[in-house]
Every structure is written in C-alpha cells, then in structure tokens.
Enzyme design. Structure first.
Site, short mmCIF file in Angstrom:
data_model
loop_
_atom_site.label_atom_id
_atom_site.label_comp_id
_atom_site.label_asym_id
_atom_site.label_seq_id
_atom_site.Cartn_x
_atom_site.Cartn_y
_atom_site.Cartn_z
CE LYS A 31 -2.95 2.70 3.25
NZ LYS A 31 -1.86 3.50 3.56
CG ASP A 87 -2.29 1.77 -2.97
OD1 ASP A 87 -1.14 2.09 -3.01
OD2 ASP A 87 -3.01 1.87 -2.06
CE LYS A 120 4.54 8.75 -4.48
NZ LYS A 120 3.68 7.49 -4.57
CE LYS A 162 5.15 -0.04 -2.52
NZ LYS A 162 5.73 1.03 -3.62
#
Length: 249
Positions: free
Chosen positions: A9, A127, A40, A14
């Site tokens: 998530k 996600d 990103k 992560k």
C-alpha cells in the site's frame, strides 16, 4: 541473479524498506539494482546522496530513439544502480502504461547483460495490480513477489488484493506470492493481524521490522540507515531480511 518485486500500500514504507535492503546487500558486496515503478519517481531518493535522477520516461520523451542505457540510471550509495521509471505528463496518459514502457526500454537495452546485477528490486506501486503495474508479473521480469504490510486495515486490504491477483498469475505459471514483510506501526493486535494475513495468503512472514525512530530520522534526511547510522541494529534487521529473501527458492 535474483529478480524481486516488492508491492505494498502507498505510504506503508515500501520504498524505505526496499532502499534499506538494497543498501544492506550492496554493503555485503552484491551488485544491486533498484527500479522504482511509480510515477512519483521517489523510490531511490535515500540512495542517491542528493543527486538528481531523470526518470526513464522523461529522458525518452526528450531523446526518443537516441536514448541509451546509461541515460536511464545513476550509481548511488554503496554502488546501488538506481532507476526511476517515472510516468506520463500529469493528467495525460496512463501511469501503468508508462511504467510498462520504461521497463520495456530497459529490457531493449539489455540492462541485465550490461550491468550484471546480482539482485534487481522492483519497487512497485502496490495499490494497483493491473496494467503496467503488473508488468514485473506479466512479462517474467520478477522471479519472486513480496508484499509489505503493517497491521493497519488498509495495508492488510491492499495485501489481500495483491494475494488475489497473484492467484490469477499463479494459474499462468508464475510462482505466486513468496512472502510478507511485516513493517509494524504499533497498532492494537498487530502481531495477530499479521499472523492472520499470513494464514489467509498462505505465505510466510519472512521478516519483521519494528517501528523505529532511527529509520524515520534517516528517511527524513533522505538517507538509508546504513549510511546515516551504520552501527545501529536496524542495519542488521534489513540485512537479515534481504538475505532471507535472496536465499529463498
């Protein structure tokens, strides 16, 4: 060579976890490559020692057919090879397809044969396991897949979604989900919730990262623990988990 995809998530830690594992393995003499698969383009920040890294898709848009492998990466802390896939122009195009294009470009330039990494980590936006974000699974880029989760409800929900997706890929010949990395957040009943997740997904917890302010302090300074606090016990925690992952069949 080990090729490992890490999902989880958004906000679960992560990229912090993957970067710390990369730094730990590189400190043991492994040639490590970390590929950030997130629009990103922030997966490798703590490995780059303040250096800029242009995402692969940005470079491709500028150079088109002239893009070379050396345009796609920089060498970071402890020699870690850092790559950021990047994404499309905000509001235009599909982020997943952008990741897919970036990985295809790396493959076209024979990155494995040229750079000879011992370990490749794919840090994937967790996600979503559709489109380009499933590239490490669909096109045999990754040998093993792990999910990072805490005991928080949304983290467990995302892990379960990944587990369901992996069942579909397993029917197509993929190895399936190899394990869970527990990144604890000190929520009530966290150990029990993670144990239940492990049972539900029918895969083991391969390592546990206790909530640590040392990790946060290093991350806030855009550093790995190995670089910021080389004598801290958390370095050994990340090393142990990374070694467990690369030594698993």
């Amino acid at each position: 060579m080990k090729r490992i995809a890490i999902y989880g998530k958004g906000g679960i830690g992560k990229s912090t976890t993957v970067s710390n594992m990369s730094a730990a393995l590189a400190g043991k003499g492994y040639t490590v490559m970390q590929i950030g698969c997130d629009p990103k383009a922030d997966s490798t920040i703590s490995l780059r020692q303040g250096r800029e890294l242009t995402p692969v898709l940005d470079t491709y848009r500028d150079k088109i057919k002239d893009i070379q492998l050396e345009d796609m990466y920089i060498i970071g802390y402890n020699g870690v090879i850092c790559v950021e896939a990047g994404g499309p122009t905000p509001g235009i195009g599909c982020a997943g397809r952008g990741v897919a294009k970036a990985l295809d470009l790396l493959k076209q330039k024979n990155f494995e044969e040229v750079l000879h990494p011992d370990v490749v980590f794919y840090d994937v936006l967790g996600d979503v396991v559709c489109g380009g974000f499933s590239m490490p699974l669909r096109k045999n880029y990754a040998d093993n897949v792990y999910v990072i989760s805490s005991g928080e409800q949304m983290a467990i929900y995302a892990a379960m979604n990944l587990g369901l997706a992996m069942e579909n890929f397993k029917r197509r010949g993929h190895n399936g989900l190899s394990g869970i990395i527990a990144n604890k957040r000190n929520v009530n009943g966290e150990d029990e919730k993670l144990h239940t997740l492990s049972e539900d997904l029918e895969c083991p917890i391969v390592g546990t990262i206790e909530h640590s302010m040392v990790v946060k302090r290093a991350s806030d300074d855009a550093l790995t623990v190995a670089e910021a606090f080389p004598d801290d016990p958390m370095v050994d925690v990340y090393t142990k988990i990374a070694m467990e992952i690369i030594n698993r069949d």
